[in-house]
Design a protein around this motif. Sequence first.
Motif, mmCIF file in Angstrom:
data_model
loop_
_atom_site.group_PDB
_atom_site.id
_atom_site.type_symbol
_atom_site.label_atom_id
_atom_site.label_comp_id
_atom_site.label_asym_id
_atom_site.label_seq_id
_atom_site.Cartn_x
_atom_site.Cartn_y
_atom_site.Cartn_z
ATOM 1 N N ILE A 111 -13.136 -16.358 41.717
ATOM 2 C CA ILE A 111 -11.978 -16.245 41.587
ATOM 3 C C ILE A 111 -11.449 -17.782 42.135
ATOM 4 C CG2 ILE A 111 -9.771 -15.272 41.967
ATOM 5 C CD1 ILE A 111 -11.253 -13.371 40.284
ATOM 6 N N ILE A 112 -10.821 -18.623 41.601
ATOM 7 C CA ILE A 112 -10.184 -19.740 41.799
ATOM 8 C C ILE A 112 -8.890 -19.727 42.307
ATOM 9 C CG2 ILE A 112 -10.081 -22.444 41.765
ATOM 10 C CD1 ILE A 112 -12.385 -22.144 39.771
ATOM 11 N N GLY A 113 -8.243 -20.037 43.337
ATOM 12 C CA GLY A 113 -6.902 -19.742 43.602
ATOM 13 C C GLY A 113 -6.060 -21.187 43.744
ATOM 14 N N LYS A 114 -4.697 -21.157 43.977
ATOM 15 C CA LYS A 114 -3.888 -22.195 44.119
ATOM 16 C C LYS A 114 -4.174 -22.561 45.784
ATOM 17 C CE LYS A 114 -0.287 -20.355 41.090
ATOM 18 N NZ LYS A 114 1.125 -19.994 41.031
ATOM 19 N N PRO A 115 -3.817 -23.782 46.094
ATOM 20 C CA PRO A 115 -3.983 -24.143 47.606
ATOM 21 C C PRO A 115 -3.663 -23.136 48.505
ATOM 22 C CG PRO A 115 -3.377 -25.933 46.044
ATOM 23 C CD PRO A 115 -3.325 -24.908 45.385
ATOM 24 N N PHE A 116 -4.274 -22.867 49.509
ATOM 25 C CA PHE A 116 -3.815 -21.979 50.644
ATOM 26 C C PHE A 116 -3.761 -20.454 50.072
ATOM 27 C CE2 PHE A 116 -3.026 -26.115 51.852
ATOM 28 C CZ PHE A 116 -3.834 -26.417 53.120
ATOM 29 N N ASP A 117 -4.115 -19.983 48.993
ATOM 30 C CA ASP A 117 -3.900 -18.566 48.549
ATOM 31 C C ASP A 117 -5.237 -17.888 48.876
ATOM 32 O OD1 ASP A 117 -2.994 -16.387 47.802
ATOM 33 O OD2 ASP A 117 -2.881 -16.742 45.855
ATOM 34 N N GLU A 118 -5.918 -18.078 50.004
ATOM 35 C CA GLU A 118 -7.204 -17.297 50.224
ATOM 36 C C GLU A 118 -6.836 -15.637 50.310
ATOM 37 O OE1 GLU A 118 -6.226 -19.923 51.704
ATOM 38 O OE2 GLU A 118 -7.975 -21.371 51.685
ATOM 39 N N LYS A 119 -5.570 -15.349 50.598
ATOM 40 C CA LYS A 119 -5.402 -14.042 50.701
ATOM 41 C C LYS A 119 -5.332 -13.482 49.312
ATOM 42 C CE LYS A 119 -1.947 -10.927 52.539
ATOM 43 N NZ LYS A 119 -2.028 -10.086 53.717
ATOM 44 N N GLY A 120 -4.666 -14.107 48.413
ATOM 45 C CA GLY A 120 -4.725 -13.538 46.931
ATOM 46 C C GLY A 120 -6.081 -13.554 46.335
ATOM 47 N N ILE A 121 -6.925 -14.531 46.500
ATOM 48 C CA ILE A 121 -8.312 -14.447 45.673
ATOM 49 C C ILE A 121 -9.096 -13.368 46.536
ATOM 50 C CG2 ILE A 121 -8.319 -16.830 44.834
ATOM 51 C CD1 ILE A 121 -10.149 -17.665 47.250
ATOM 52 N N LEU A 122 -8.989 -13.119 47.757
ATOM 53 C CA LEU A 122 -9.963 -11.962 48.458
ATOM 54 C C LEU A 122 -9.413 -10.621 47.971
ATOM 55 C CD1 LEU A 122 -10.194 -13.649 51.956
ATOM 56 C CD2 LEU A 122 -12.141 -12.986 50.305
ATOM 57 N N SER A 123 -8.024 -10.603 47.880
ATOM 58 C CA SER A 123 -7.358 -9.442 47.605
ATOM 59 C C SER A 123 -7.827 -8.965 46.082
ATOM 60 C CB SER A 123 -5.717 -9.500 47.621
ATOM 61 O OG SER A 123 -5.302 -9.500 48.724
ATOM 62 N N ILE A 124 -7.949 -9.722 45.295
ATOM 63 C CA ILE A 124 -8.521 -9.616 43.848
ATOM 64 C C ILE A 124 -9.910 -9.046 44.048
ATOM 65 C CG2 ILE A 124 -9.183 -10.391 41.557
ATOM 66 C CD1 ILE A 124 -6.755 -12.366 41.809
ATOM 67 N N VAL A 125 -10.854 -9.461 44.851
ATOM 68 C CA VAL A 125 -12.086 -9.254 45.123
ATOM 69 C C VAL A 125 -12.130 -7.763 45.635
ATOM 70 C CG1 VAL A 125 -14.146 -9.637 46.303
ATOM 71 C CG2 VAL A 125 -13.051 -11.352 45.516
ATOM 72 N N ARG A 126 -11.123 -7.478 46.522
ATOM 73 C CA ARG A 126 -11.050 -6.184 47.110
ATOM 74 C C ARG A 126 -10.624 -5.079 46.079
ATOM 75 N NH1 ARG A 126 -13.197 -2.982 50.161
ATOM 76 N NH2 ARG A 126 -11.999 -1.510 51.406
ATOM 77 N N LEU A 127 -9.881 -5.510 45.203
ATOM 78 C CA LEU A 127 -9.379 -4.687 44.241
ATOM 79 C C LEU A 127 -10.551 -4.225 43.214
ATOM 80 C CD1 LEU A 127 -6.691 -3.477 42.442
ATOM 81 C CD2 LEU A 127 -7.099 -5.533 41.148
ATOM 82 N N VAL A 128 -11.265 -5.222 43.021
ATOM 83 C CA VAL A 128 -12.617 -4.973 42.246
ATOM 84 C C VAL A 128 -13.663 -3.974 43.047
ATOM 85 C CG1 VAL A 128 -14.626 -5.879 41.003
ATOM 86 C CG2 VAL A 128 -12.462 -6.959 40.800
#
Lengths: 470, 97
Positions: A437-454
Amino acid sequence: MKTIPEYQELFKKGEITPTGLLTNCLKKINPSLNAYITVTEELARKGLKKDSKGKLRGIPIAVKDNINIKGVPTTCASNVLKGFIPPFSATVIERIEKNGGIFIGKTNLDEFGMGSSTERSYYGPTKNPFDETKVPGGSSGGSAAAVSSGSAVISLGSDTGGSVRQPASYCGLVGLKPTYGRVSRYGLVAFGSSLDQIGIIGRNSVDVGIMLEVIAGYDPKDSTSSKKEIDDYSDLNEVSKNIKIGIPEEYFKHIDPGVHSSVMEIKRRIEKEGISFKSVSLPTTGYIIPTYQVISYAEASSNLARYDGVRYGLRKNGESFHDTIRKSRDAGFLPEVKRRILVGTFVLSSEAIAEYYERADLIRRLITQEFNEVFREVDYLLTPATPTPAFPIGERTDDPIRMHVPDRMTAGANLAGLPAVVAPAGMIGNLPIGYQIIGKPFDEKGILSIVRLVEKMAPFEGFLKEVRDE
Amino acid sequence: MKEVDIKHLSKLANIELEREEEKKLQEDLNKIIKHIRQIQEVEVRQTPNTTHLSVEALPFRDDKKEKPLSVKEVLSNTKEQYKNHFTINRMINEDNT
């Protein structure tokens, strides 16, 4: 497979002790994998004596051997740094120490991070814990093999073109490359300074989030580190249904059919949660590898000029000052590093700079612009982490171009400075593969949250448990 | 495409190469440069340079004096030292001084 908060809970209840956990991890160090260059048992035991209450209290951590821990040799898997003991620690190391983390050892890598297999190490190749005839990926292969085989709970790596994410994919782990500037590079030995970021390899997104919370944030010692506030990365439970995830078609060409179907399965699972997807295009993707090669080799040739045998490391005395430097560098570097220094010197030379380095710099901007445009339509991108599962040891060592093939999926995020995370998507035969998952700059929380969801939907514990669990 | 001059490059890069190694690296370099030449195909006339990666201006640190490493620490990784200095081969020929 416990998370770091679960370990902390067990410590509190007295069901296990940090000393017990460390002893278990030390027992799991498998010499045949060759994941470690230096095991730092004494340092780890000393760390346990400190009365720390931090988020990483008593957690055994492995560190890629290009990140300095004061008083412990840093080799970068190179003979050129023979005997070098850094007189200072990296900022990330100081932050982990403050939070009670303990260091179990320094892990193997491709010399100076230059490789995708951890075979190009002065200390010999690291093997994949799932199949010892296969590579663990690279260049942070030792850090991945250590976590995958259970000798460390979590590890640090560095990612210049995919060196954290690709080994995470090959070893069934979660690997994060933060946004350029999110984590201080102070004390990380430089390879390609405009691409390098310290990354994290863990068993799950929760652990990676906690480690990021500890190491992220402004550091006056790294002039490229950002003052932007860090998020609460330990809470990954919120994913809005309104987000849109892009599928870049170029990333799904020339990949193993098993990789394709596994990543599509991840897409279906996320879709079931009510999140929508959209096909997008990043037309310059095919030029990511040569662009990455030109820029990273150029930066490497400049960064590695410091290894001259004068102030530290290997010295081979010659008849003159320059003779000493040339002899020391010849004896110190393995062939791949020499290749990259020489090509880097070429692309920066007066006759070639316009055609190669300056052009690559423009293409880098083009690649960044394409990501920016796509991120106006979607919030995240889902791609495979690697085109295939781990390849056999020895298959690509003599082919400097083929070795770069896995970088096609990962190096775009380095060129554009974006955060990206890799996590397990499934198995092909006995080997794990990942999605990214690639995200916008500084959205580490967003990309990690998608991994958490999976992870919450269908943890891949079944096949990973056998290798990792204590 | 012109062959790269490996002797010139190894001199610029300060790496002495054995003859056999030089031959092998010459072949590798030609292959790599042929590969990276693909970037010539990309249309970049309208594209501006990459000037920075960060989305924000780089912050300045406070202009405060920090404690540097001590001389002892700096010299701790070499035996080749003399009175708080690194030692290297003589660079100026005695006849010319």
